[in-house]
Write an enzyme that holds these catalytic residues in place. Sequence first.
Site, PDB file in Angstrom:
ATOM      1  N   ALA A 169     -98.421 -33.687   4.188  1.00 47.42           N
ATOM      2  CA  ALA A 169     -99.615 -33.883   5.010  1.00 47.42           C
ATOM      3  C   ALA A 169    -100.566 -34.910   4.408  1.00 47.42           C
ATOM      4  O   ALA A 169    -101.227 -35.650   5.135  1.00 47.42           O
ATOM      5  CB  ALA A 169    -100.333 -32.549   5.214  1.00 47.42           C
ATOM      6  N   GLY A 193    -103.731 -35.990  11.240  1.00 52.85           N
ATOM      7  CA  GLY A 193    -105.051 -35.497  11.604  1.00 52.85           C
ATOM      8  C   GLY A 193    -106.124 -36.550  11.419  1.00 52.85           C
ATOM      9  O   GLY A 193    -105.887 -37.644  10.887  1.00 52.85           O
ATOM     10  N   LEU A 195    -108.567 -37.128   9.446  1.00 55.28           N
ATOM     11  CA  LEU A 195    -108.970 -37.633   8.137  1.00 55.28           C
ATOM     12  C   LEU A 195    -107.821 -38.217   7.330  1.00 55.28           C
ATOM     13  O   LEU A 195    -108.013 -38.604   6.167  1.00 55.28           O
ATOM     14  CB  LEU A 195    -109.636 -36.512   7.330  1.00 55.28           C
ATOM     15  CG  LEU A 195    -110.886 -35.902   7.972  1.00 55.28           C
ATOM     16  CD1 LEU A 195    -111.446 -34.801   7.092  1.00 55.28           C
ATOM     17  CD2 LEU A 195    -111.952 -36.965   8.234  1.00 55.28           C
ATOM     18  N   LYS A 196    -106.651 -38.296   7.932  1.00 57.20           N
ATOM     19  CA  LYS A 196    -105.501 -38.821   7.206  1.00 57.20           C
ATOM     20  C   LYS A 196    -105.494 -40.353   7.236  1.00 57.20           C
ATOM     21  O   LYS A 196    -106.112 -40.985   8.085  1.00 57.20           O
ATOM     22  CB  LYS A 196    -104.197 -38.272   7.795  1.00 57.20           C
ATOM     23  CG  LYS A 196    -104.097 -36.751   7.720  1.00 57.20           C
ATOM     24  CD  LYS A 196    -104.224 -36.240   6.295  1.00 57.20           C
ATOM     25  CE  LYS A 196    -103.865 -34.771   6.145  1.00 57.20           C
ATOM     26  NZ  LYS A 196    -104.770 -33.870   6.848  1.00 57.20           N
ATOM     27  N   GLN A 197    -104.738 -40.952   6.291  1.00 62.03           N
ATOM     28  CA  GLN A 197    -104.698 -42.414   6.222  1.00 62.03           C
ATOM     29  C   GLN A 197    -104.035 -43.022   7.448  1.00 62.03           C
ATOM     30  O   GLN A 197    -104.372 -44.136   7.854  1.00 62.03           O
ATOM     31  CB  GLN A 197    -103.993 -42.836   4.926  1.00 62.03           C
ATOM     32  CG  GLN A 197    -104.836 -42.544   3.691  1.00 62.03           C
ATOM     33  CD  GLN A 197    -104.011 -42.148   2.487  1.00 62.03           C
ATOM     34  OE1 GLN A 197    -103.066 -41.361   2.603  1.00 62.03           O
ATOM     35  NE2 GLN A 197    -104.354 -42.672   1.320  1.00 62.03           N
TER      36      GLN A 197
END
Length: 378
Positions: A169, A193, A195-197
Amino acid sequence: MIPLFNVAMSQQDALDRVAGVLRSGRLEHGPIVTEFEGVLGERIGNPRVIALNSGSSGLHLGIDLAARSRSAEGRHGDEPGEVLSTPLTFEGTNWPILANGLRIRWVDVDPATLNIDLDDLERKISPATRAIVVVHWTGYPVDLNRLREILDRAEERFGFRPMVIEDCAQAWGATYRDLPLGNHGNICMFSFGALKQLTCGSGGMLVLPDDDLYEQARSRRWYGINRQADRMHGGYDVSEWGFRFYMNDIAAAIGLANLQLADELVERHRTNAAFYDKELSGVPGLEQTERAQDRQASFWVYPVKVSDRPSFMRKLADAGIVTSIISRRNDAHSCVDAMSTTLPGLDSVSDRVVYIPVGWWLSEGDRAHIAETIKAGW
């Protein structure tokens, strides 16, 4: 305040692609998800990719596939079986185990890496083991070759090979032995999601190690129904029920827009992490985590182990720097009291670990301010 997280979005491209989906009148089950899966497969180096509505759905489906696999058949009778997993993770890793009606057997944490302790993992594999979940925590890869050797020995001892689900994740862009995660023989989940890179706003994917598991996963992400079947006239059969985990085309369009941007962002995270590796080395009261030469982390956040964590966090907050402990150790929640066990490795770090900003949004001045604030003591 310098934030710990930020949302990365390829603004105009995302807007244009989403507008195209809205104009098409096909918001889900359209061609954009298929296109996104193809591009993801090329990027990972494994075409057996299915896009899903969240990373948690990916874990739920992956654990279900592992528990139903041939390696798990006939070994447990009516017993629910157990899944070995780490408690140092977000709750979204472990609650899908419970949702599948399985027990969690906690494995200790390696204080050097904050990943699962592979020695303790080997000790805890047993005939009751249905699956193993490993987390590449903060995007730092687990030693997958050593894990494979452990599975080889387990197969010799017990006559079966537990299936592994890798929780990637936080590990988009991470590599092990020069290969992207998703190419080491296990089921892998990635989260997209907010906030992911690489973000789709909300979404995830499952990467499968063989064609059989891929076909099962592709069918079971949408109720077990073959989408090419003649559903209008009832001419189809569901041989194995499934879930409603399908990604929609709006999320896929956002993901396509952000895919190239994500590679650049990961490199900026790595550059900032290398700066901290140098600047924070030897700071009294602070310990850094392992850096092995055979893997590249994505550095979703930057972990440190500090003395007097409350004072450390207050000092950085006063300097305008956001820090966090991200999540509570999962074995401390009351819903899993019955599964409690002694975990000395985790105990040695659980009240010392804290995460500082390392992301693409930091200027050189920001990261210098963070490093100087820490070096001044707390």
